[in-house]
Design an enzyme around this catalytic site. Structure first.
Site, PDB file in Angstrom:
ATOM      1  N   GLY A 187       0.768  -1.242   0.000  1.00 39.34           N
ATOM      2  CA  GLY A 187       0.000   0.000   0.000  1.00 39.34           C
ATOM      3  C   GLY A 187       0.795   1.285   0.000  1.00 39.34           C
ATOM      4  O   GLY A 187       0.202   2.371  -0.013  1.00 39.34           O
ATOM      5  N   ASP A 199       2.502  -1.806 -10.172  1.00 38.99           N
ATOM      6  CA  ASP A 199       3.750  -2.154  -9.489  1.00 38.99           C
ATOM      7  C   ASP A 199       3.783  -3.676  -9.443  1.00 38.99           C
ATOM      8  O   ASP A 199       3.263  -4.300  -8.525  1.00 38.99           O
ATOM      9  CB  ASP A 199       3.770  -1.546  -8.084  1.00 38.99           C
ATOM     10  CG  ASP A 199       5.105  -1.744  -7.389  1.00 38.99           C
ATOM     11  OD1 ASP A 199       6.139  -1.690  -8.079  1.00 38.99           O
ATOM     12  OD2 ASP A 199       5.107  -1.968  -6.174  1.00 38.99           O
ATOM     13  N   CYS A 220      10.610  -3.777  -8.550  1.00 34.36           N
ATOM     14  CA  CYS A 220      11.847  -3.629  -7.777  1.00 34.36           C
ATOM     15  C   CYS A 220      12.871  -4.652  -8.259  1.00 34.36           C
ATOM     16  O   CYS A 220      13.759  -5.063  -7.516  1.00 34.36           O
ATOM     17  CB  CYS A 220      11.590  -3.758  -6.274  1.00 34.36           C
ATOM     18  SG  CYS A 220      10.818  -5.305  -5.767  1.00 34.36           S
TER      19      CYS A 220
END
Length: 280
Positions: free
Chosen positions: A78, A147, A200
């Protein structure tokens, strides 16, 4: 005799040494250091949420001015959703989707405990698979953040169990999942809307190659160039400064397609890869 399978740690080392060359030793050392998350304080009556400053920079790249319907397709835990909820227009709504029930429960806690109180009634949380969301949704979104689940090499390096199990096949499998999510997200994007893809991960198979595939598949997709990215980030800084110490924001590196933030060059921030698309 068949080819002997290399141990995960050895295969990992060879794979990333080939990608980064002489830089890999310093990058690996930086990845093994503890990250230093920074406070993002958007709820006056609640506790600050701590997240990587690279994540803040990536999330604030998504243009939100004038966006009414916003989607975070893989929202848990979040942090990036929090940045978006803090920066979106007063009349905008945000849908936060997460496919993992456990991570979805964490997402709901973060929304309740850290999101701006004034925005919470305009934030919807749902649990579902983003890859098939385009088949279920009837509305289009003006701004979408994806993401995507990724290799997360920083966590792999820090866990001997995951490192021992690593193989290049995992990268390929994840890139296929990422493409399913990205193509679904693009189909949900309204004309003139923006889609931010981020991971990432360190490897180009999960980053630039996935984004390049979008440009080939959809002729109306455009990747925004560096000058537009910089202008978007600069314009968002004033709003972000109300909640976050913008002096800690890192600098990105330009990739052949998209941008990256790597911890060996940015005081431990990252890794983050992001690429911003517009449906023209």
């Amino acid at each position: 005799m068949g080819k002997t399978k290399k141990p995960g740690d050895q295969a990992f080392e060879e794979y990333y040494s080939e990608i980064f060359g002489g830089r890999w030793s310093s990058l690996k050392a930086a990845l093994l250091q503890e990250s230093a998350p920074k406070a993002f304080h958007a709820q006056e009556s609640g506790a600050a949420y701590f997240l990587d400053s690279a994540s803040v920079l990536a999330a604030m790249t998504l243009p939100l001015s004038g966006a009414k319907n916003i989607l975070d397709m893989c929202a848990a835990p979040g942090g990036k959703s929090l940045v978006i909820a803090s920066l979106m227009d007063e009349g905008a709504s945000l849908k936060c989707n997460e496919r993992s029930p456990d991570r979805y429960a964490r997402l709901r806690r973060v929304v309740a405990e850290h999101f701006p109180l004034a925005a919470q009634d305009r934030v919807q949380t749902v649990c579902g698979d983003g890859a098939v969301l385009c088949k279920k949704e009837k509305i289009l979104y003006d701004a979408i953040l994806l993401d995507a689940p990724c290799s997360s090499e920083r966590h792999v390096l820090g866990d001997p169990k995951y490192l021992a199990q690593w193989s290049p096949a995992r990268v390929k499998s994840l890139s296929m999942q990422q493409w399913a999510l990205l193509s679904s997200a693009y189909r949900l994007l309204s004309p003139g809307g923006h889609l931010l893809y981020s991971t990432c991960a360190l490897n180009p198979t999960e980053n630039a190659m996935v984004c390049g595939r979008l440009l080939k598949k959809f002729p109306d997709a455009r990747a925004l160039p560096e000058e537009e990215i910089r202008a978007l980030q600069d314009s968002a800084k004033e709003k972000v400064a109300r909640f976050f110490d913008v002096s800690t924001l890192p600098q990105y590196e330009k990739e052949p397609l998209g941008f990256s933030i790597l911890p060996d060059a940015q005081n431990g921030s990252g890794p983050i890869y992001f690429c911003l698309f517009k449906k023209v």
